[in-house]
Design an enzyme around this catalytic site. Structure first.
Site, PDB file in Angstrom:
ATOM      1  N   LYS A 106       0.862  -1.179   0.000  1.00 56.10           N
ATOM      2  CA  LYS A 106       0.000   0.000   0.000  1.00 56.10           C
ATOM      3  C   LYS A 106       0.892   1.221   0.000  1.00 56.10           C
ATOM      4  O   LYS A 106       2.055   1.170   0.439  1.00 56.10           O
ATOM      5  CB  LYS A 106      -0.896   0.034   1.243  1.00 56.10           C
ATOM      6  CG  LYS A 106      -2.182   0.815   1.056  1.00 56.10           C
ATOM      7  CD  LYS A 106      -3.196   0.016   0.240  1.00 56.10           C
ATOM      8  CE  LYS A 106      -4.540   0.745   0.151  1.00 56.10           C
ATOM      9  NZ  LYS A 106      -5.537  -0.050  -0.589  1.00 56.10           N
ATOM     10  N   GLY A 108     -21.865   4.866   2.895  1.00 53.01           N
ATOM     11  CA  GLY A 108     -20.818   5.349   1.992  1.00 53.01           C
ATOM     12  C   GLY A 108     -21.322   5.341   0.564  1.00 53.01           C
ATOM     13  O   GLY A 108     -21.476   4.278  -0.042  1.00 53.01           O
ATOM     14  N   GLY A 164     -19.970   6.522  -2.242  1.00 55.21           N
ATOM     15  CA  GLY A 164     -18.907   6.873  -3.174  1.00 55.21           C
ATOM     16  C   GLY A 164     -19.028   6.068  -4.449  1.00 55.21           C
ATOM     17  O   GLY A 164     -20.111   5.575  -4.792  1.00 55.21           O
ATOM     18  N   VAL A 184     -17.994   3.055  -5.417  1.00 51.32           N
ATOM     19  CA  VAL A 184     -18.473   1.675  -5.293  1.00 51.32           C
ATOM     20  C   VAL A 184     -19.897   1.657  -4.750  1.00 51.32           C
ATOM     21  O   VAL A 184     -20.747   0.895  -5.221  1.00 51.32           O
ATOM     22  CB  VAL A 184     -17.539   0.843  -4.393  1.00 51.32           C
ATOM     23  CG1 VAL A 184     -18.071  -0.581  -4.256  1.00 51.32           C
ATOM     24  CG2 VAL A 184     -16.130   0.814  -4.971  1.00 51.32           C
ATOM     25  N   GLY A 185     -20.175   2.513  -3.760  1.00 49.76           N
ATOM     26  CA  GLY A 185     -21.516   2.582  -3.193  1.00 49.76           C
ATOM     27  C   GLY A 185     -22.576   2.916  -4.223  1.00 49.76           C
ATOM     28  O   GLY A 185     -23.695   2.379  -4.180  1.00 49.76           O
TER      29      GLY A 185
END
Length: 353
Positions: free
Chosen positions: A72, A172, A174, A176-177
């Site tokens: 990451k 959420g 966003g 993906v949501g």
């Protein structure tokens, strides 16, 4: 889980902004993981985040059967600092310089605060970045495939693809949501959404969705709760307020501590580990960009998350454990024995000067 292999943090020579890369494991192959662009109150918070997220990527890749490890990266501007386009470009190039130093041991993708256009900037100084825009030969945003994977996990956990009349709360709204809400509503679910950005409310309601304030999302009576925003939302305190039999969603690091999985089980709440449910994006991207599969073949691989979840649930039932325990055990076995080799390389993408 094993200790991290490497953590490097550096102040960019162009921007003066701190960027960092954490490699948790390369036991199965090059480490992959998104580039998170967000301010943190302290450097310690940024380091803690990059370490947790990179460890989760190791488990995600191992459970998904990918020949890649976990990593990451974080770009951490000072809180309250607003970057001009020129400053943003400068720090991305600084970050690309750092990524390049790993020589392919870490390969980046989009995450919170970054997108395909940013990956294209990274590739100006480093070839090790996935999900550049489709116009430049990449696969673009992985939000859609991530949502497909969450829906596959949900089918397995719910025991049915029938969502008619089921109440689903998505915390959420966003990228993906939004995909999840549209798919679930089309399948007949009663979809409730929340987000910390109130500006998203109008768009959600125009789509026929019910809006709820974020602080109430995890307390509503629901058939399914879908954490789709930040991590750390499932604590002993929040679990005590849940009124749902099922929690499955794409947010990373949902638990404040692994012991919370036992709290969920004690309340009779089935929780699908986040790194299992959210693997659709990485499965799709690596299938396309590292293995050269076409869109349909890559999406078919994403759909195998349904089989993975069923296997974990069967093992948890047989062993009187939790899905998290079984997922960690599966990841451990694959990290020890190795996975089926897959090509850990990137195709050449067109970049701009």
């Amino acid at each position: 889980m094993t200790a991290h292999e490497q953590l490097v943090a550096r102040r960019g020579r162009r921007s003066g902004i701190t960027t960092m890369v954490a490699i948790h494991s390369t036991a199965l192959g090059p480490a992959v993981g998104g580039c998170r662009f967000k301010p943190y109150a302290t450097l310690d918070e940024a380091v803690g985040d990059v370490l947790r997220l990179s460890a989760a990527m190791t488990a995600k890749c191992a459970v998904a059967g990918l020949a890649f490890g976990g990593g990451k990266s974080v770009i951490a501007p000072e809180p309250g600092r607003v970057l001009s386009p020129e400053e943003r470009r400068a720090v991305l190039l600084d970050h690309a310089d750092l990524i390049a130093e790993f020589g392919g041991r870490y390969q980046a993708g989009p995450d919170v605060g970054t997108g395909p256009a940013d990956m294209l900037v990274l590739r100006e100084a480093s070839p090790y970045a996935f999900c550049a825009p489709e116009s430049a030969g990449g696969t673009g945003s992985s939000s859609g495939p991530t949502a497909v994977g969450v829906l596959a996990a949900l089918r397995a956990a719910a025991g049915s693809a029938d969502m008619i009349g089921r109440r689903v709360v998505i915390s959420g709204y966003g990228s993906v949501g939004v995909h999840l809400a549209a798919s679930l509503r089309a399948a007949g679910a009663d979809v409730v959404v929340s987000d910390i950005d109130p500006a998203k409310r109008a768009g959600a309601e125009q789509q026929g969705l019910t809006w709820v304030e974020p602080e109430k999302a995890l307390t509503l009576t629901a058939d399914v709760v879908v954490p789709a925003a930040v991590g750390g939302v499932l604590s002993p305190e929040s679990v005590a307020r849940l009124d749902t039999p099922l929690v499955v969603g794409p947010a990373n690091n949902q638990l404040t501590d692994d012991a919370v999985a036992d709290d969920l089980a004690a309340r009779g709440i089935l929780w699908i580990p986040d790194y299992v449910a959210s693997a659709g994006g990485i499965l799709y991207t690596l299938s396309r960009e590292a293995e050269g599969l076409d869109h349909d073949a890559a999406l078919a691989r994403v759909e195998t998350i349904e089989d993975t979840v069923r296997t974990l649930l069967e093992a948890a039932k047989a062993n009187a454990t939790t899905p998290l325990h079984e997922a960690a055990a599966l990841a451990g076995r694959r990290l020890t024995s190795g996975a089926e080799p897959r090509t850990p390389s990137l195709p050449e993408l067109r970049t701009t000067a």
